[in-house]
Design a protein around this motif. Structure first.
Motif, PDB file in Angstrom:
ATOM      1  N   ALA A  54       0.859  -1.147   0.028  1.00 23.28           N
ATOM      2  CA  ALA A  54      -0.083  -0.031   0.139  1.00 23.28           C
ATOM      3  C   ALA A  54       0.895   1.200  -0.013  1.00 23.28           C
ATOM      4  CB  ALA A  54      -0.815   0.013   1.251  1.00 23.28           C
ATOM      5  N   ARG A  55       1.822   1.097   0.816  1.00 21.92           N
ATOM      6  CA  ARG A  55       2.746   2.415   0.938  1.00 21.92           C
ATOM      7  C   ARG A  55       3.537   2.816  -0.397  1.00 21.92           C
ATOM      8  NH1 ARG A  55       3.968   0.130   6.075  1.00 21.92           N
ATOM      9  NH2 ARG A  55       3.141   1.446   7.688  1.00 21.92           N
ATOM     10  N   LYS A  56       3.691   1.784  -1.251  1.00 26.51           N
ATOM     11  CA  LYS A  56       4.507   2.104  -2.712  1.00 26.51           C
ATOM     12  C   LYS A  56       3.465   3.052  -3.501  1.00 26.51           C
ATOM     13  CE  LYS A  56       6.851  -0.818  -4.579  1.00 26.51           C
ATOM     14  NZ  LYS A  56       7.679  -1.662  -5.660  1.00 26.51           N
ATOM     15  N   ILE A  57       2.228   2.928  -3.407  1.00 19.86           N
ATOM     16  CA  ILE A  57       1.292   3.625  -4.112  1.00 19.86           C
ATOM     17  C   ILE A  57       0.744   4.906  -3.531  1.00 19.86           C
ATOM     18  CG2 ILE A  57       0.910   1.838  -5.771  1.00 19.86           C
ATOM     19  CD1 ILE A  57      -1.802   2.864  -3.565  1.00 19.86           C
ATOM     20  N   ALA A  58       1.006   4.691  -2.088  1.00 23.45           N
ATOM     21  CA  ALA A  58       0.212   5.960  -1.367  1.00 23.45           C
ATOM     22  C   ALA A  58       1.006   7.328  -1.357  1.00 23.45           C
ATOM     23  CB  ALA A  58       0.276   5.334   0.316  1.00 23.45           C
ATOM     24  N   GLY A  59       2.143   7.199  -1.818  1.00 24.27           N
ATOM     25  CA  GLY A  59       2.828   8.798  -1.582  1.00 24.27           C
ATOM     26  C   GLY A  59       2.786   9.254  -0.404  1.00 24.27           C
ATOM     27  N   ASP A  60       2.389  10.389  -0.028  1.00 23.79           N
ATOM     28  CA  ASP A  60       2.412  10.984   1.438  1.00 23.79           C
ATOM     29  C   ASP A  60       1.186  10.578   2.214  1.00 23.79           C
ATOM     30  OD1 ASP A  60       0.342  12.357   0.107  1.00 23.79           O
ATOM     31  OD2 ASP A  60       1.227  14.436   0.435  1.00 23.79           O
ATOM     32  N   CYS A  61       0.544   9.691   1.956  1.00 18.29           N
ATOM     33  CA  CYS A  61      -0.777   9.396   2.558  1.00 18.29           C
ATOM     34  C   CYS A  61      -0.383   8.263   3.608  1.00 18.29           C
ATOM     35  CB  CYS A  61      -1.767   8.599   1.556  1.00 18.29           C
ATOM     36  SG  CYS A  61      -3.118   7.647   2.607  1.00 18.29           S
ATOM     37  N   PRO A  62      -0.599   8.421   5.133  1.00 16.77           N
ATOM     38  CA  PRO A  62      -0.361   7.388   5.856  1.00 16.77           C
ATOM     39  C   PRO A  62      -1.144   6.098   5.630  1.00 16.77           C
ATOM     40  CG  PRO A  62      -1.087   9.477   6.834  1.00 16.77           C
ATOM     41  CD  PRO A  62      -1.188   9.814   5.359  1.00 16.77           C
ATOM     42  N   VAL A  63      -0.461   5.095   6.104  1.00 19.57           N
ATOM     43  CA  VAL A  63      -0.938   3.774   6.063  1.00 19.57           C
ATOM     44  C   VAL A  63      -0.929   3.340   7.465  1.00 19.57           C
ATOM     45  CG1 VAL A  63      -0.626   1.144   4.888  1.00 19.57           C
ATOM     46  CG2 VAL A  63      -0.174   3.458   3.702  1.00 19.57           C
TER      47      VAL A  63
ATOM     48  N   GLU B  19      -3.799  13.013 -10.692  1.00 20.70           N
ATOM     49  CA  GLU B  19      -2.318  13.601 -11.053  1.00 20.70           C
ATOM     50  C   GLU B  19      -1.787  13.383  -9.529  1.00 20.70           C
ATOM     51  OE1 GLU B  19      -2.711  17.314 -12.629  1.00 20.70           O
ATOM     52  OE2 GLU B  19      -3.495  16.544 -14.568  1.00 20.70           O
ATOM     53  N   SER B  20      -2.415  13.923  -8.337  1.00 18.12           N
ATOM     54  CA  SER B  20      -1.490  13.694  -7.064  1.00 18.12           C
ATOM     55  C   SER B  20      -1.345  12.253  -6.669  1.00 18.12           C
ATOM     56  CB  SER B  20      -2.708  14.270  -6.086  1.00 18.12           C
ATOM     57  OG  SER B  20      -1.939  14.222  -4.799  1.00 18.12           O
ATOM     58  N   THR B  21      -2.200  11.383  -6.959  1.00 15.35           N
ATOM     59  CA  THR B  21      -1.868   9.935  -6.701  1.00 15.35           C
ATOM     60  C   THR B  21      -0.785   9.449  -7.638  1.00 15.35           C
ATOM     61  OG1 THR B  21      -4.416   9.610  -5.839  1.00 15.35           O
ATOM     62  CG2 THR B  21      -3.268   7.791  -6.726  1.00 15.35           C
ATOM     63  N   PHE B  22      -0.912   9.588  -8.782  1.00 16.73           N
ATOM     64  CA  PHE B  22       0.214   9.129  -9.501  1.00 16.73           C
ATOM     65  C   PHE B  22       1.572  10.086  -9.970  1.00 16.73           C
ATOM     66  CE2 PHE B  22      -3.267   6.343 -10.569  1.00 16.73           C
ATOM     67  CZ  PHE B  22      -2.667   5.131 -10.586  1.00 16.73           C
ATOM     68  N   GLY B  23       1.584  10.800  -8.620  1.00 19.77           N
ATOM     69  CA  GLY B  23       2.580  11.961  -8.861  1.00 19.77           C
ATOM     70  C   GLY B  23       4.113  11.505  -9.048  1.00 19.77           C
ATOM     71  N   ASP B  24       4.497  10.299  -8.613  1.00 18.85           N
ATOM     72  CA  ASP B  24       5.709   9.702  -9.202  1.00 18.85           C
ATOM     73  C   ASP B  24       5.805   9.515 -10.448  1.00 18.85           C
ATOM     74  OD1 ASP B  24       3.731   7.838  -8.694  1.00 18.85           O
ATOM     75  OD2 ASP B  24       5.025   6.168  -8.207  1.00 18.85           O
TER      76      ASP B  24
ATOM     77  N   LEU C  70       8.434  11.184 -13.759  1.00 22.40           N
ATOM     78  CA  LEU C  70       9.126  10.542 -14.429  1.00 22.40           C
ATOM     79  C   LEU C  70       8.967  10.916 -15.986  1.00 22.40           C
ATOM     80  CD1 LEU C  70       9.148   7.153 -13.039  1.00 22.40           C
ATOM     81  CD2 LEU C  70      11.114   8.297 -13.277  1.00 22.40           C
ATOM     82  N   THR C  71       7.422  11.261 -16.183  1.00 28.33           N
ATOM     83  CA  THR C  71       7.290  11.612 -17.645  1.00 28.33           C
ATOM     84  C   THR C  71       7.771  12.900 -18.094  1.00 28.33           C
ATOM     85  OG1 THR C  71       5.281  12.756 -17.051  1.00 28.33           O
ATOM     86  CG2 THR C  71       4.959  10.390 -17.383  1.00 28.33           C
ATOM     87  N   ARG C  72       8.284  13.928 -16.880  1.00 30.08           N
ATOM     88  CA  ARG C  72       8.782  15.406 -17.165  1.00 30.08           C
ATOM     89  C   ARG C  72      10.122  15.108 -17.284  1.00 30.08           C
ATOM     90  NH1 ARG C  72       4.194  16.721 -13.548  1.00 30.08           N
ATOM     91  NH2 ARG C  72       5.532  16.197 -11.745  1.00 30.08           N
TER      92      ARG C  72
ATOM     93  N   LEU D 241       1.641   2.234 -14.550  1.00 27.75           N
ATOM     94  CA  LEU D 241       1.376   2.869 -15.889  1.00 27.75           C
ATOM     95  C   LEU D 241       0.102   2.602 -16.592  1.00 27.75           C
ATOM     96  CD1 LEU D 241       2.389   4.846 -18.172  1.00 27.75           C
ATOM     97  CD2 LEU D 241       3.672   2.987 -19.025  1.00 27.75           C
ATOM     98  N   VAL D 242      -0.156   1.288 -16.551  1.00 36.79           N
ATOM     99  CA  VAL D 242      -1.276   0.681 -17.342  1.00 36.79           C
ATOM    100  C   VAL D 242      -2.571   1.347 -16.609  1.00 36.79           C
ATOM    101  CG1 VAL D 242      -2.602  -1.092 -17.816  1.00 36.79           C
ATOM    102  CG2 VAL D 242      -0.541  -1.310 -18.406  1.00 36.79           C
ATOM    103  N   ARG D 243      -2.447   1.144 -15.160  1.00 39.35           N
ATOM    104  CA  ARG D 243      -3.483   1.644 -14.348  1.00 39.35           C
ATOM    105  C   ARG D 243      -3.846   3.122 -14.445  1.00 39.35           C
ATOM    106  NH1 ARG D 243      -1.047  -1.958 -10.464  1.00 39.35           N
ATOM    107  NH2 ARG D 243      -0.643  -0.030  -9.348  1.00 39.35           N
ATOM    108  N   TYR D 244      -2.808   3.845 -14.743  1.00 36.36           N
ATOM    109  CA  TYR D 244      -2.822   5.427 -14.741  1.00 36.36           C
ATOM    110  C   TYR D 244      -3.589   5.909 -16.294  1.00 36.36           C
ATOM    111  CZ  TYR D 244      -1.903  10.170 -15.617  1.00 36.36           C
ATOM    112  OH  TYR D 244      -1.801  11.592 -16.144  1.00 36.36           O
ATOM    113  N   ARG D 245      -3.291   4.995 -17.188  1.00 33.39           N
ATOM    114  CA  ARG D 245      -3.712   5.280 -18.512  1.00 33.39           C
ATOM    115  C   ARG D 245      -5.412   5.095 -18.524  1.00 33.39           C
ATOM    116  NH1 ARG D 245       1.521   3.315 -22.168  1.00 33.39           N
ATOM    117  NH2 ARG D 245       2.262   5.308 -22.720  1.00 33.39           N
ATOM    118  N   LYS D 246      -5.471   3.751 -17.860  1.00 38.51           N
ATOM    119  CA  LYS D 246      -7.109   3.485 -17.651  1.00 38.51           C
ATOM    120  C   LYS D 246      -7.785   4.460 -17.108  1.00 38.51           C
ATOM    121  CE  LYS D 246      -9.840  -0.221 -16.120  1.00 38.51           C
ATOM    122  NZ  LYS D 246     -10.082  -1.407 -15.265  1.00 38.51           N
ATOM    123  N   LEU D 247      -7.467   4.989 -15.875  1.00 36.36           N
ATOM    124  CA  LEU D 247      -7.937   5.884 -15.091  1.00 36.36           C
ATOM    125  C   LEU D 247      -8.372   7.161 -15.917  1.00 36.36           C
ATOM    126  CD1 LEU D 247      -6.985   5.137 -11.309  1.00 36.36           C
ATOM    127  CD2 LEU D 247      -9.312   4.775 -12.509  1.00 36.36           C
ATOM    128  N   GLU D 248      -7.131   7.768 -16.562  1.00 38.11           N
ATOM    129  CA  GLU D 248      -7.325   8.841 -17.218  1.00 38.11           C
ATOM    130  C   GLU D 248      -8.157   8.720 -18.449  1.00 38.11           C
ATOM    131  OE1 GLU D 248      -3.965  11.951 -18.862  1.00 38.11           O
ATOM    132  OE2 GLU D 248      -3.529  10.064 -19.624  1.00 38.11           O
TER     133      GLU D 248
END
Length: 350
Positions: free
Chosen positions: A159-168, A263-268, A272-274, A305-312
């Protein structure tokens, strides 16, 4: 009957800016505590009150949801209007309904509840994170049933790998001492919302935080889920002076209008895209692609990456369908007003 001041209900000075104090009285302000098919329940300084639904032609976004502050029309015993919201959880309505469904409003923290068993699902967590962040609330991932798992730490690490600054937080939801640590994420007069699938332990958490005792059955062996299911949306007083909004499990969480949260959830990933050599990089076989390099080095899971594109794509598609539905609603509202005007003119003639 228990009485609360507006401050105790979560009122803030910012809400006062929504009132025209020359014509609207703060004494007519109440907070929606539950939403039913045919009525609203509300709480104010005078206690609990039941209100009629708003007119059918009222746009969905202008109707109250649980957590909303509304100005009452005492004569009609219904909300006159909704005060400006600080935060709003909303999704595309389930199924083929191309409209917005309001979930909860004026929430400070969103507890995204999953469990350390077969319910654990990274794509679903990313959806909830996008929803909560886009609303402007603070997300906290709560993993229940840690006591029933042989490796709760592994669930938390994933969960922490995709959570960013969100506590788990991992908890044994039946241990009140463990659940007390969740109180640090919601203070006095603040509001949290419990989100997640049915049977993950939201009601058990609610019981501990409110001191109530809603019935909860054991775990079903066939799908690792609890038997209790919340059927409505309602507010409950916490033992520390805050409030909790208990929400039913959502089988489908279709996102719409949550691009900032995504965009916040997939900030990492977006960072990289930038770093890619080309601004229009598709992250496939282009030279100098930072995303492909991260995938090949193991720093980024390609499934993310696949999940981000799907949600977008989903958000863009749902936004289009909702926009079309709004145009239809405007046409319906205009027709209703024309019919009402014609009836009034006919009555005056007769």
């Amino acid at each position: 009957m228990t009485h609360y001041t507006l401050d105790e209900l979560g009122w803030r000075p910012a809400f006062l800016q929504s009132l025209d104090l020359d014509h609207e009285a703060i004494s007519d302000v109440v907070r929606i505590s539950a939403v039913h098919r045919d009525a609203y329940e509300a709480i104010g300084p005078d206690g609990e009150i039941r209100l009629h639904m708003m007119p059918i032609e009222t746009p969905v976004e202008a109707r109250p949801t649980v957590g909303d502050w509304v100005l009452m029309d005492r004569a009609l015993e219904r909300p006159a209007r909704v005060l400006d919201r600080q935060t709003l959880f909303a999704r595309k309505a389930a199924g083929h309904d191309h409209s917005v469904q309001l979930i909860a409003a004026n929430v400070d923290a969103g507890f995204i509840v999953s469990s350390c068993n077969d319910d654990f699902n990274l794509p679903r967590l990313e959806r909830y994170l996008s929803l909560v962040r886009d609303a402007g609330a603070f997300p906290v991932i709560v993993l229940t049933k840690a006591d029933l798992s042989e490796d709760a730490a592994d669930f938390a690490a994933r969960a922490r790998k995709i959570a960013g600054d969100c506590p788990v937080e991992t908890v044994n939801a039946r241990d009140p001492a463990e659940l007390e640590k969740l109180m640090i994420w919601v203070g006095k007069n603040q509001t949290l919302a419990l989100l997640g699938s049915s049977g993950v332990g939201k009601t058990t958490i609610l019981n501990a935080l409110t001191g109530k005792d809603e019935a909860v059955s054991g775990i079903r062996e066939d799908d690792a889920k609890g038997r209790h299911t919340t059927r409505g949306r309602s507010m409950h007083k916490l033992t520390n002076g805050g409030w909790a909004i208990d929400l039913p499990g959502m089988r489908e969480l279709a996102l719409a209008g949550t691009q900032e949260g995504l965009e916040s959830t997939f900030g990492d990933l977006l960072e990289l895209t930038r770093q890619c050599r080309f601004s229009d990089c598709r992250h496939e076989q282009e030279p100098g692609c930072a995303v492909r390099a991260a995938i090949e080095s193991g720093d980024l899971d390609e499934a993310r990456l696949v999940r981000y594109r799907k949600l977008e794509r989903e958000i863009e598609r749902n936004e289009t369908s909702i926009h079309e539905q709004r145009n239809k609603q405007r046409g319906f509202t205009k027709t209703v007003k024309q019919v009402q005007s014609q009836r009034w003119a006919h009555r005056k003639r007769t």
